[in-house]
Design a protein around this motif. Structure first.
Motif, PDB file in Angstrom:
ATOM      1  N   ALA A  26     -30.884  64.512  78.284  1.00 51.12           N
ATOM      2  CA  ALA A  26     -32.320  64.398  78.008  1.00 51.12           C
ATOM      3  C   ALA A  26     -32.778  62.982  78.356  1.00 51.12           C
ATOM      4  O   ALA A  26     -32.178  62.008  77.914  1.00 51.12           O
ATOM      5  N   PRO A  27     -33.837  62.864  79.148  1.00 52.73           N
ATOM      6  CA  PRO A  27     -34.273  61.536  79.568  1.00 52.73           C
ATOM      7  C   PRO A  27     -35.160  60.857  78.520  1.00 52.73           C
ATOM      8  O   PRO A  27     -35.778  61.507  77.685  1.00 52.73           O
ATOM      9  N   GLY A  28     -35.198  59.545  78.576  1.00 52.17           N
ATOM     10  CA  GLY A  28     -36.136  58.785  77.761  1.00 52.17           C
ATOM     11  C   GLY A  28     -35.602  58.374  76.405  1.00 52.17           C
ATOM     12  O   GLY A  28     -34.469  58.671  76.031  1.00 52.17           O
ATOM     13  N   SER A  29     -36.445  57.659  75.681  1.00 55.16           N
ATOM     14  CA  SER A  29     -36.093  57.200  74.338  1.00 55.16           C
ATOM     15  C   SER A  29     -37.223  57.533  73.369  1.00 55.16           C
ATOM     16  O   SER A  29     -38.383  57.682  73.759  1.00 55.16           O
ATOM     17  N   PHE A  30     -36.856  57.619  72.117  1.00 56.41           N
ATOM     18  CA  PHE A  30     -37.758  58.049  71.059  1.00 56.41           C
ATOM     19  C   PHE A  30     -37.817  56.952  70.001  1.00 56.41           C
ATOM     20  O   PHE A  30     -36.815  56.300  69.715  1.00 56.41           O
ATOM     21  N   SER A  31     -38.993  56.760  69.416  1.00 54.77           N
ATOM     22  CA  SER A  31     -39.122  55.791  68.326  1.00 54.77           C
ATOM     23  C   SER A  31     -39.962  56.399  67.204  1.00 54.77           C
ATOM     24  O   SER A  31     -40.866  57.204  67.452  1.00 54.77           O
ATOM     25  N   LEU A  32     -39.638  56.019  65.993  1.00 56.42           N
ATOM     26  CA  LEU A  32     -40.376  56.452  64.811  1.00 56.42           C
ATOM     27  C   LEU A  32     -40.558  55.235  63.915  1.00 56.42           C
ATOM     28  O   LEU A  32     -39.594  54.517  63.634  1.00 56.42           O
ATOM     29  N   THR A  33     -41.792  55.001  63.506  1.00 54.67           N
ATOM     30  CA  THR A  33     -42.102  53.907  62.588  1.00 54.67           C
ATOM     31  C   THR A  33     -42.979  54.448  61.477  1.00 54.67           C
ATOM     32  O   THR A  33     -43.915  55.212  61.735  1.00 54.67           O
ATOM     33  N   ASN A  34     -42.665  54.071  60.246  1.00 54.25           N
ATOM     34  CA  ASN A  34     -43.521  54.399  59.114  1.00 54.25           C
ATOM     35  C   ASN A  34     -43.759  53.134  58.308  1.00 54.25           C
ATOM     36  O   ASN A  34     -42.812  52.437  57.957  1.00 54.25           O
ATOM     37  N   LEU A  35     -45.025  52.857  58.039  1.00 54.08           N
ATOM     38  CA  LEU A  35     -45.409  51.758  57.164  1.00 54.08           C
ATOM     39  C   LEU A  35     -46.094  52.377  55.955  1.00 54.08           C
ATOM     40  O   LEU A  35     -47.090  53.085  56.091  1.00 54.08           O
ATOM     41  N   THR A  36     -45.533  52.150  54.787  1.00 49.68           N
ATOM     42  CA  THR A  36     -46.107  52.637  53.537  1.00 49.68           C
ATOM     43  C   THR A  36     -46.534  51.430  52.716  1.00 49.68           C
ATOM     44  O   THR A  36     -45.741  50.520  52.492  1.00 49.68           O
ATOM     45  N   THR A  37     -47.779  51.423  52.308  1.00 52.50           N
ATOM     46  CA  THR A  37     -48.296  50.371  51.442  1.00 52.50           C
ATOM     47  C   THR A  37     -48.513  50.969  50.065  1.00 52.50           C
ATOM     48  O   THR A  37     -49.210  51.977  49.923  1.00 52.50           O
ATOM     49  N   ILE A  38     -47.905  50.376  49.063  1.00 55.50           N
ATOM     50  CA  ILE A  38     -48.025  50.831  47.678  1.00 55.50           C
ATOM     51  C   ILE A  38     -48.691  49.717  46.886  1.00 55.50           C
ATOM     52  O   ILE A  38     -48.203  48.582  46.879  1.00 55.50           O
ATOM     53  N   THR A  39     -49.792  50.041  46.241  1.00 46.92           N
ATOM     54  CA  THR A  39     -50.491  49.064  45.407  1.00 46.92           C
ATOM     55  C   THR A  39     -50.308  49.467  43.954  1.00 46.92           C
ATOM     56  O   THR A  39     -50.862  50.471  43.507  1.00 46.92           O
ATOM     57  N   ASP A  40     -49.500  48.703  43.232  1.00 43.89           N
ATOM     58  CA  ASP A  40     -49.278  48.981  41.809  1.00 43.89           C
ATOM     59  C   ASP A  40     -50.505  48.619  40.989  1.00 43.89           C
ATOM     60  O   ASP A  40     -50.922  49.376  40.117  1.00 43.89           O
ATOM     61  N   GLU A  41     -51.049  47.435  41.262  1.00 39.72           N
ATOM     62  CA  GLU A  41     -52.230  46.971  40.531  1.00 39.72           C
ATOM     63  C   GLU A  41     -53.154  46.224  41.464  1.00 39.72           C
ATOM     64  O   GLU A  41     -52.706  45.477  42.339  1.00 39.72           O
ATOM     65  N   TYR A  42     -54.437  46.454  41.300  1.00 36.76           N
ATOM     66  CA  TYR A  42     -55.465  45.667  41.967  1.00 36.76           C
ATOM     67  C   TYR A  42     -56.392  45.201  40.851  1.00 36.76           C
ATOM     68  O   TYR A  42     -57.346  45.881  40.493  1.00 36.76           O
ATOM     69  N   LEU A  43     -56.041  44.066  40.283  1.00 39.66           N
ATOM     70  CA  LEU A  43     -56.760  43.554  39.115  1.00 39.66           C
ATOM     71  C   LEU A  43     -57.883  42.619  39.559  1.00 39.66           C
ATOM     72  O   LEU A  43     -57.648  41.656  40.288  1.00 39.66           O
ATOM     73  N   ASP A  44     -59.073  42.933  39.125  1.00 43.24           N
ATOM     74  CA  ASP A  44     -60.225  42.067  39.383  1.00 43.24           C
ATOM     75  C   ASP A  44     -60.893  41.807  38.043  1.00 43.24           C
ATOM     76  O   ASP A  44     -61.397  42.745  37.407  1.00 43.24           O
ATOM     77  N   ALA A  45     -60.849  40.562  37.620  1.00 45.78           N
ATOM     78  CA  ALA A  45     -61.400  40.160  36.324  1.00 45.78           C
ATOM     79  C   ALA A  45     -60.834  41.030  35.196  1.00 45.78           C
ATOM     80  O   ALA A  45     -61.543  41.418  34.266  1.00 45.78           O
ATOM     81  N   GLY A  46     -59.542  41.402  35.342  1.00 47.13           N
ATOM     82  CA  GLY A  46     -58.868  42.157  34.293  1.00 47.13           C
ATOM     83  C   GLY A  46     -58.948  43.665  34.433  1.00 47.13           C
ATOM     84  O   GLY A  46     -58.236  44.387  33.737  1.00 47.13           O
ATOM     85  N   ASP A  47     -59.807  44.205  35.322  1.00 44.20           N
ATOM     86  CA  ASP A  47     -59.923  45.654  35.524  1.00 44.20           C
ATOM     87  C   ASP A  47     -59.027  46.073  36.695  1.00 44.20           C
ATOM     88  O   ASP A  47     -59.036  45.434  37.756  1.00 44.20           O
ATOM     89  N   ASN A  48     -58.260  47.168  36.524  1.00 41.86           N
ATOM     90  CA  ASN A  48     -57.365  47.652  37.566  1.00 41.86           C
ATOM     91  C   ASN A  48     -58.077  48.714  38.401  1.00 41.86           C
ATOM     92  O   ASN A  48     -58.426  49.779  37.906  1.00 41.86           O
ATOM     93  N   TYR A  49     -58.268  48.418  39.691  1.00 37.13           N
ATOM     94  CA  TYR A  49     -58.970  49.332  40.589  1.00 37.13           C
ATOM     95  C   TYR A  49     -58.035  50.088  41.529  1.00 37.13           C
ATOM     96  O   TYR A  49     -58.505  50.809  42.404  1.00 37.13           O
ATOM     97  N   ALA A  50     -56.711  49.969  41.368  1.00 34.16           N
ATOM     98  CA  ALA A  50     -55.772  50.686  42.241  1.00 34.16           C
ATOM     99  C   ALA A  50     -56.034  52.192  42.128  1.00 34.16           C
ATOM    100  O   ALA A  50     -56.159  52.737  41.038  1.00 34.16           O
ATOM    101  N   GLY A  51     -56.138  52.858  43.285  1.00 36.48           N
ATOM    102  CA  GLY A  51     -56.389  54.302  43.312  1.00 36.48           C
ATOM    103  C   GLY A  51     -57.849  54.674  43.172  1.00 36.48           C
ATOM    104  O   GLY A  51     -58.166  55.842  42.982  1.00 36.48           O
TER     105      GLY A  51
END
Length: 176
Positions: A26-51
């Motif tokens: 079989a000719p050629g090459s194959f590539s697979l990339t996955n980037l997963t970003t997980i935000t546990d907390e997004y705190l702004d002035a004490g309030d969590n806006y993650a999700g």
């Protein structure tokens, strides 16, 4: 003065192999990339806006998002398909809280596909092209997008690549 504190992870996985390692001849090459970003907390002035999405520009804070790319290279040609996924988000109405508090439905999940190619015609000349948002899906318009003053009633920052629908591009590169 308020402060913003973000806690989370970026996880990237890359896998590359020549196809003849798996399928004889079989000719050629194959590539697979996955980037997963997980935000546990997004705190702004004490309030969590993650999700949550607040609507408006830069008003979405997914608790995770995925970006996956499949590539195939054959000699001077390269083809790529990319997929982006943003999960459903709670809509936060500043004065009423989230849907758990007020019955406002979640902003729907969003999935998008892009396609790109390049061809090295010679060592000094190459051409490329892309179709972004192949399925011509528009990002979700939401209650918070309307009330938050978002451009097109969406968070244009989070969904920037898809706000205008399907787009096409071509390019050429010369080396001297």
């Amino acid at each position: 003065a308020g402060t913003t504190e973000i806690t989370g992870y970026d996880i990237q996985i890359d896998y590359n192999f020549d196809l003849d390692e798996v399928f004889a001849c079989a000719p050629g090459s194959f590539s697979l990339t996955n980037l997963t970003t997980i935000t546990d907390e997004y705190l702004d002035a004490g309030d969590n806006y993650a999700g949550q999405t607040l609507g408006g520009v830069s008003g979405s804070f997914p608790d995770y998002k995925l970006y996956t790319t499949l590539g195939y290279r054959l000699d001077d040609w390269y083809f790529q398909v990319s997929h982006a996924y943003i999960p459903a988000l709670s809509q936060s109405l500043f004065w009423y809280g989230t849907e758990e508090d007020n019955g406002v439905p979640k902003a729907p999940e969003y999935s998008n596909f892009d396609f790109a190619f390049s061809w090295n015609v010679t060592d000094s000349f190459s051409v490329s092209g892309a179709i972004n948002n192949v399925t011509d899906e528009l990002p979700p318009q939401t209650i918070t997008g309307v009330l938050g003053g978002g451009q097109g009633n969406v968070d244009a920052n989070e969904y920037a690549g898809w706000v205008v629908g399907r787009t096409y591009s071509i390019g050429a590169k010369f080396k001297f």
